[in-house]
Scaffold this motif. Structure first.
Motif, short mmCIF file in Angstrom:
data_model
loop_
_atom_site.label_atom_id
_atom_site.label_comp_id
_atom_site.label_asym_id
_atom_site.label_seq_id
_atom_site.Cartn_x
_atom_site.Cartn_y
_atom_site.Cartn_z
N MET A 1 4.38 -3.74 1.85
CA MET A 1 5.35 -3.93 2.93
C MET A 1 4.86 -4.96 3.95
N ILE A 2 3.59 -4.83 4.35
CA ILE A 2 3.06 -5.75 5.36
C ILE A 2 3.04 -7.19 4.86
N GLU A 3 3.00 -7.38 3.54
CA GLU A 3 2.90 -8.74 3.01
C GLU A 3 4.09 -9.61 3.44
N GLU A 4 5.21 -9.00 3.80
CA GLU A 4 6.38 -9.77 4.24
C GLU A 4 6.12 -10.48 5.56
N LEU A 5 5.10 -10.05 6.29
CA LEU A 5 4.80 -10.64 7.59
C LEU A 5 3.64 -11.62 7.55
N LEU A 6 2.97 -11.74 6.41
CA LEU A 6 1.71 -12.47 6.35
C LEU A 6 1.83 -13.77 5.59
N PRO A 7 1.21 -14.83 6.08
CA PRO A 7 1.21 -16.10 5.35
C PRO A 7 0.15 -16.10 4.27
N GLY A 9 -3.23 -16.86 2.55
CA GLY A 9 -4.56 -16.89 3.13
C GLY A 9 -4.95 -15.61 3.82
N VAL A 10 -3.97 -14.74 4.10
CA VAL A 10 -4.26 -13.44 4.70
C VAL A 10 -4.11 -12.38 3.61
N GLU A 11 -5.17 -11.62 3.37
CA GLU A 11 -5.16 -10.56 2.37
C GLU A 11 -4.94 -9.21 3.06
N HIS A 12 -4.43 -8.25 2.32
CA HIS A 12 -4.14 -6.95 2.91
C HIS A 12 -4.32 -5.84 1.90
N ALA A 13 -4.40 -4.62 2.40
CA ALA A 13 -4.32 -3.40 1.59
C ALA A 13 -3.66 -2.34 2.45
N GLU A 14 -2.72 -1.60 1.89
CA GLU A 14 -1.97 -0.62 2.67
C GLU A 14 -1.82 0.68 1.88
N ALA A 15 -1.55 1.76 2.58
CA ALA A 15 -1.30 3.07 1.96
C ALA A 15 -0.34 3.84 2.84
N PHE A 16 0.44 4.70 2.22
CA PHE A 16 1.42 5.49 2.95
C PHE A 16 0.95 6.93 3.13
N GLY A 17 -0.33 7.06 3.30
CA GLY A 17 -0.97 8.35 3.52
C GLY A 17 -2.45 8.20 3.30
N ASP A 18 -3.19 9.26 3.47
CA ASP A 18 -4.64 9.18 3.29
C ASP A 18 -5.01 9.21 1.82
N LEU A 19 -6.10 8.53 1.49
CA LEU A 19 -6.54 8.37 0.11
C LEU A 19 -7.65 9.35 -0.22
N ALA A 20 -7.48 10.08 -1.30
CA ALA A 20 -8.54 10.97 -1.76
C ALA A 20 -9.74 10.15 -2.16
N GLY A 21 -10.91 10.58 -1.78
CA GLY A 21 -12.13 9.88 -2.16
C GLY A 21 -12.54 8.78 -1.21
N ALA A 22 -11.76 8.50 -0.16
CA ALA A 22 -12.18 7.50 0.82
C ALA A 22 -13.42 8.03 1.55
N TRP A 23 -14.40 7.17 1.73
CA TRP A 23 -15.67 7.60 2.31
C TRP A 23 -16.11 6.61 3.38
N LEU A 24 -17.13 6.99 4.12
CA LEU A 24 -17.64 6.17 5.20
C LEU A 24 -19.14 5.93 5.04
N TYR A 25 -19.59 4.75 5.46
CA TYR A 25 -21.02 4.52 5.61
C TYR A 25 -21.53 5.34 6.80
N ALA A 26 -22.83 5.61 6.78
CA ALA A 26 -23.42 6.40 7.86
C ALA A 26 -23.17 5.77 9.22
N VAL A 27 -23.26 4.43 9.31
CA VAL A 27 -23.10 3.76 10.59
C VAL A 27 -21.66 3.84 11.09
N GLU A 28 -20.71 4.09 10.19
CA GLU A 28 -19.31 4.23 10.58
C GLU A 28 -18.98 5.64 11.08
N GLU A 29 -19.79 6.61 10.66
CA GLU A 29 -19.52 8.01 10.99
C GLU A 29 -19.51 8.27 12.48
#
Length: 222
Positions: A1-7, A9-29
């Motif tokens: 959906m967001i790609e309609e707004l982007l020229p 050279g701009v990359e994106h990734a989107e989701a319509f909810g939380d992703l199972a298995g998404a994790w964080l580095y310790a410094v992000e916690e």
């Protein structure tokens, strides 16, 4: 959906909810220390999407700790922006050689509290919003104005090292199309505004308002 707004050279990734298995580095916690499970899942999903978008730039995945204003600290040579609201998360990234700054925001297509609107909008913006709400009431222009200012905040602050304030903007929205202009107004000190003018686009879809603003690294030829 967001790609309609982007020229290109701009990359994106989107989701319509939380992703199972998404994790964080310790410094992000540390950014979600003490947060509840919903907030932590939202944060981890956004960081996962950011690394997915970075991989499309062929930039290796790396920790994205929160900076002084809680914005992600992107790898060297990269600009980016993250946003999330109920039912939607997205990350966008680009190389600094192509774009000097960018910002995105997502909001529900619902009324903005009047007290918030009057705090963040100039008199000129209030008049424009009132007119647009009459012309196209299916779009919550008050919330859209807020979203543009959020996108502008994300783009301007890393670029200038400061944010002049939500009431020091001049946002021009068009009822007939998705183009928008976001301009920073001069402050009390002499000199030009810290970030100048950004071009952008907006979209209403699936009960959401999406906005994106950006500045190319180089002026367009001609």
């Amino acid at each position: 959906m967001i790609e309609e707004l982007l020229p290109l050279g701009v990359e994106h990734a989107e989701a319509f909810g939380d992703l199972a298995g998404a994790w964080l580095y310790a410094v992000e916690e540390s950014a979600v220390a003490g947060a509840g499970p919903e907030r932590r899942a939202e944060f981890a999903t956004a960081r996962h999407l950011a690394r997915r978008a970075l991989s499309r730039l062929e930039v290796a995945g790396a920790p994205l700790p929160a900076g002084p204003r809680r914005a992600p600290q992107w790898p060297a040579g990269v600009v980016g922006s993250i946003t999330h609201c109920a039912g939607y998360r997205v990350a966008v990234v680009a190389r600094r050689t192509e774009f000097a700054a960018l910002g995105v925001d997502a909001e529900p297509n619902e009324p903005l509290p009047v007290t918030v609107l009057r705090r963040i909008a100039t008199e000129r913006e209030l008049a424009r919003v009132a007119d647009l709400l009459v012309r196209r009431p299916e779009v919550r222009w008050d919330r859209l104005l807020f979203s543009v200012k959020e996108s502008l905040y994300k783009a301007c602050t890393p670029l200038a090292g400061q944010w002049p304030g939500y009431d020091r903007t001049d946002i021009v929205l068009d009822a007939a199309g998705p183009a928008l202009t976001a301009r920073l107004l001069p402050g009390p000190r002499p000199g030009p505004p810290p970030c100048g003018t950004f071009e952008g686009r907006w979209l209403v879809r699936r009960g959401l308002l999406l906005t994106a603003v950006l500045r190319p690294a180089r002026p367009a030829p001609g």
